[in-house]
Structure formats: C-alpha cells, structure tokens
Design a protein around this motif. Structure first.
Motif, PDB file in Angstrom:
ATOM      1  N   VAL A   1       2.462  10.578  -2.225  1.00 45.43           N
ATOM      2  CA  VAL A   1       1.509  10.008  -1.265  1.00 45.43           C
ATOM      3  C   VAL A   1       1.606   8.484  -1.279  1.00 45.43           C
ATOM      4  O   VAL A   1       1.627   7.845  -0.224  1.00 45.43           O
ATOM      5  CB  VAL A   1       0.069  10.485  -1.577  1.00 45.43           C
ATOM      6  N   ASP A   2       1.689   7.894  -2.457  1.00 50.30           N
ATOM      7  CA  ASP A   2       1.819   6.436  -2.555  1.00 50.30           C
ATOM      8  C   ASP A   2       3.112   5.959  -1.893  1.00 50.30           C
ATOM      9  O   ASP A   2       3.115   4.955  -1.174  1.00 50.30           O
ATOM     10  CB  ASP A   2       1.780   5.988  -4.019  1.00 50.30           C
ATOM     11  N   ALA A   3       4.193   6.699  -2.105  1.00 47.24           N
ATOM     12  CA  ALA A   3       5.483   6.334  -1.508  1.00 47.24           C
ATOM     13  C   ALA A   3       5.422   6.456   0.019  1.00 47.24           C
ATOM     14  O   ALA A   3       5.917   5.576   0.739  1.00 47.24           O
ATOM     15  CB  ALA A   3       6.591   7.211  -2.076  1.00 47.24           C
ATOM     16  N   MET A   4       4.826   7.518   0.505  1.00 48.68           N
ATOM     17  CA  MET A   4       4.707   7.707   1.959  1.00 48.68           C
ATOM     18  C   MET A   4       3.861   6.592   2.570  1.00 48.68           C
ATOM     19  O   MET A   4       4.195   6.061   3.639  1.00 48.68           O
ATOM     20  CB  MET A   4       4.098   9.073   2.259  1.00 48.68           C
ATOM     21  N   ARG A   5       2.800   6.216   1.902  1.00 48.25           N
ATOM     22  CA  ARG A   5       1.946   5.130   2.396  1.00 48.25           C
ATOM     23  C   ARG A   5       2.744   3.828   2.513  1.00 48.25           C
ATOM     24  O   ARG A   5       2.634   3.104   3.510  1.00 48.25           O
ATOM     25  CB  ARG A   5       0.747   4.939   1.469  1.00 48.25           C
ATOM     26  N   ARG A   6       3.555   3.540   1.493  1.00 46.21           N
ATOM     27  CA  ARG A   6       4.374   2.315   1.534  1.00 46.21           C
ATOM     28  C   ARG A   6       5.336   2.333   2.724  1.00 46.21           C
ATOM     29  O   ARG A   6       5.549   1.311   3.381  1.00 46.21           O
ATOM     30  CB  ARG A   6       5.140   2.132   0.225  1.00 46.21           C
ATOM     31  N   VAL A   7       5.930   3.476   3.004  1.00 43.06           N
ATOM     32  CA  VAL A   7       6.847   3.604   4.144  1.00 43.06           C
ATOM     33  C   VAL A   7       6.095   3.400   5.453  1.00 43.06           C
ATOM     34  O   VAL A   7       6.568   2.701   6.350  1.00 43.06           O
ATOM     35  CB  VAL A   7       7.556   4.986   4.123  1.00 43.06           C
ATOM     36  N   LEU A   8       4.936   3.995   5.556  1.00 40.52           N
ATOM     37  CA  LEU A   8       4.186   3.903   6.813  1.00 40.52           C
ATOM     38  C   LEU A   8       3.694   2.488   7.111  1.00 40.52           C
ATOM     39  O   LEU A   8       3.666   2.080   8.278  1.00 40.52           O
ATOM     40  CB  LEU A   8       3.002   4.872   6.799  1.00 40.52           C
ATOM     41  N   ILE A   9       3.293   1.737   6.093  1.00 35.41           N
ATOM     42  CA  ILE A   9       2.790   0.379   6.360  1.00 35.41           C
ATOM     43  C   ILE A   9       3.915  -0.655   6.478  1.00 35.41           C
ATOM     44  O   ILE A   9       3.678  -1.767   6.942  1.00 35.41           O
ATOM     45  CB  ILE A   9       1.751  -0.085   5.311  1.00 35.41           C
ATOM     46  N   HIS A  10       5.127  -0.280   6.113  1.00 37.36           N
ATOM     47  CA  HIS A  10       6.254  -1.212   6.216  1.00 37.36           C
ATOM     48  C   HIS A  10       6.442  -1.592   7.684  1.00 37.36           C
ATOM     49  O   HIS A  10       6.591  -0.728   8.541  1.00 37.36           O
ATOM     50  CB  HIS A  10       7.529  -0.575   5.656  1.00 37.36           C
ATOM     51  N   PRO A  11       6.454  -2.889   7.993  1.00 37.71           N
ATOM     52  CA  PRO A  11       6.498  -3.318   9.398  1.00 37.71           C
ATOM     53  C   PRO A  11       7.771  -2.909  10.141  1.00 37.71           C
ATOM     54  O   PRO A  11       7.752  -2.772  11.362  1.00 37.71           O
ATOM     55  CB  PRO A  11       6.360  -4.846   9.322  1.00 37.71           C
ATOM     56  N   GLU A  12       8.860  -2.714   9.445  1.00 39.38           N
ATOM     57  CA  GLU A  12      10.110  -2.344  10.105  1.00 39.38           C
ATOM     58  C   GLU A  12      10.380  -0.844  10.079  1.00 39.38           C
ATOM     59  O   GLU A  12      11.384  -0.391  10.624  1.00 39.38           O
ATOM     60  CB  GLU A  12      11.276  -3.095   9.455  1.00 39.38           C
ATOM     61  N   ILE A  13       9.489  -0.076   9.455  1.00 40.14           N
ATOM     62  CA  ILE A  13       9.709   1.375   9.383  1.00 40.14           C
ATOM     63  C   ILE A  13       8.580   2.091  10.125  1.00 40.14           C
ATOM     64  O   ILE A  13       8.753   2.570  11.236  1.00 40.14           O
ATOM     65  CB  ILE A  13       9.840   1.855   7.925  1.00 40.14           C
ATOM     66  N   GLY A  14       7.413   2.178   9.499  1.00 43.44           N
ATOM     67  CA  GLY A  14       6.306   2.909  10.119  1.00 43.44           C
ATOM     68  C   GLY A  14       5.410   2.050  10.968  1.00 43.44           C
ATOM     69  O   GLY A  14       4.889   2.468  11.995  1.00 43.44           O
ATOM     70  N   ASN A  15       5.176   0.837  10.511  1.00 46.23           N
ATOM     71  CA  ASN A  15       4.327  -0.137  11.193  1.00 46.23           C
ATOM     72  C   ASN A  15       2.914   0.396  11.475  1.00 46.23           C
ATOM     73  O   ASN A  15       2.332   0.117  12.509  1.00 46.23           O
ATOM     74  CB  ASN A  15       4.999  -0.631  12.476  1.00 46.23           C
ATOM     75  N   PHE A  16       2.383   1.192  10.561  1.00 48.12           N
ATOM     76  CA  PHE A  16       0.991   1.645  10.643  1.00 48.12           C
ATOM     77  C   PHE A  16       0.104   0.555  10.045  1.00 48.12           C
ATOM     78  O   PHE A  16       0.479  -0.091   9.064  1.00 48.12           O
ATOM     79  CB  PHE A  16       0.776   2.912   9.812  1.00 48.12           C
ATOM     80  N   ALA A  17      -1.066   0.379  10.602  1.00 44.63           N
ATOM     81  CA  ALA A  17      -2.051  -0.519  10.003  1.00 44.63           C
ATOM     82  C   ALA A  17      -2.649   0.192   8.787  1.00 44.63           C
ATOM     83  O   ALA A  17      -2.923   1.391   8.837  1.00 44.63           O
ATOM     84  CB  ALA A  17      -3.140  -0.852  11.012  1.00 44.63           C
ATOM     85  N   GLU A  18      -2.856  -0.553   7.704  1.00 47.29           N
ATOM     86  CA  GLU A  18      -3.407   0.050   6.483  1.00 47.29           C
ATOM     87  C   GLU A  18      -4.741   0.739   6.725  1.00 47.29           C
ATOM     88  O   GLU A  18      -5.017   1.781   6.150  1.00 47.29           O
ATOM     89  CB  GLU A  18      -3.550  -1.008   5.376  1.00 47.29           C
ATOM     90  N   VAL A  19      -5.555   0.196   7.606  1.00 46.37           N
ATOM     91  CA  VAL A  19      -6.871   0.787   7.876  1.00 46.37           C
ATOM     92  C   VAL A  19      -6.773   2.122   8.607  1.00 46.37           C
ATOM     93  O   VAL A  19      -7.748   2.875   8.652  1.00 46.37           O
ATOM     94  CB  VAL A  19      -7.786  -0.174   8.673  1.00 46.37           C
ATOM     95  N   ASP A  20      -5.621   2.417   9.166  1.00 53.94           N
ATOM     96  CA  ASP A  20      -5.427   3.656   9.912  1.00 53.94           C
ATOM     97  C   ASP A  20      -4.782   4.752   9.077  1.00 53.94           C
ATOM     98  O   ASP A  20      -4.383   5.793   9.604  1.00 53.94           O
ATOM     99  CB  ASP A  20      -4.590   3.396  11.169  1.00 53.94           C
ATOM    100  N   ILE A  21      -4.676   4.515   7.773  1.00 52.21           N
ATOM    101  CA  ILE A  21      -4.108   5.511   6.864  1.00 52.21           C
ATOM    102  C   ILE A  21      -5.198   5.930   5.887  1.00 52.21           C
ATOM    103  O   ILE A  21      -5.756   5.106   5.164  1.00 52.21           O
ATOM    104  CB  ILE A  21      -2.901   4.942   6.095  1.00 52.21           C
TER     105      ILE A  21
END
Length: 143
Positions: A27-47
């Motif tokens: 879960v921690d690894a997936m979160r890092r991928v999602l918030i990475h600006p060049e990969i997932g570019n999710f906002a932290e507040v949306d996870i």
C-alpha cells in the motif's frame, strides 16, 4: 475530472490466517507511485489509505470511493491481503478481524467482493481501476 484512490492493506490477522507483512508495504509503495508527478499524479488528499482495517471501515471507504462521482472521474481501488472463498466459491476480502470457524470462513468478519462490485456498478464513474493483490487463504495449489 477527479482522480481518487482507495488503498487497503491487511497484514495482521486472527489465528488461523497467516500474517502478510508485505501487504501494508504494498500500500505504501502504491501510494508513492500514485503521488509521483510523472507517473500517477494523484493529489495526496485524494488518496485514502487503510491499514489493517475492520470490515465496517472498509465498507464505508468503498462506498465513499464510488458514491457521488462524475462520469469522467478516475477511481482506483487497490487491495492487498488475503482473499478467501467461501464454500460456495464467493470471494471475500479479509479484514484485520477475519476469522474462520471449523475451517470455514465466518462471513461477517470479512467484506464480500460483491460489496465492491455493487458499488462499482452503482457509480457514475466510467473510469474505474480495480487491483486485487490477494493471497487465496487456505487454498491448495490445485484449487
């Protein structure tokens, strides 16, 4: 367009189910991928991240992920933990309180995959990503 994610990792279990220490790390690894600006570019507040949740907390979070969304929203659901099939072959997602009685799943202690399926079907979002990283608990390799 919104981008929202629910990441659930269950690594701690009641007696009868083996611990899966890697689940919360996943879960921690997936979160890092999602918030990475060049990969997932999710906002932290949306996870939303849940580690070793109980069933009701999981169900609320699932409903919240899919409810009141727009057609163009991107929704991502990730689960890492034990998946358990009941005697009828129905899949359940384990929780920190999941247990078995007489080698049979105590269903009220887990979240039926049908809960996830129903929420997906009722959501207006047409962009849904579901990742189930499950270890099928108690199954032999030939099952």
């Amino acid at each position: 367009m919104g981008k929202l994610a629910l990441l659930i990792g269950v690594s701690e279990y009641q007696p009868g189910l083996n611990p899966l220490p890697g689940a919360v790390k996943d879960v921690d690894a997936m979160r890092r991928v999602l918030i990475h600006p060049e990969i997932g570019n999710f906002a932290e507040v949306d996870i939303t991240v849940l580690k070793n949740p109980q069933g009701q907390e999981m169900q609320y979070a699932i409903e919240n992920l899919f409810a009141d969304r727009q057609k163009e929203d991107l929704l991502l659901f990730y689960f890492s933990g034990h998946g358990i099939k009941d005697e009828y072959g129905k899949l359940y997602l384990s929780t920190s309180t999941t247990r078995k009685q007489n080698n049979r799943l105590f269903k009220a202690s887990a979240v039926a995959a049908s809960v996830l399926h129903e929420n997906m079907n009722e959501s207006r979002s047409q962009r849904q990503v579901i990742i189930l990283d499950v270890a099928l608990a108690g199954r032999s390799p030939k099952d």
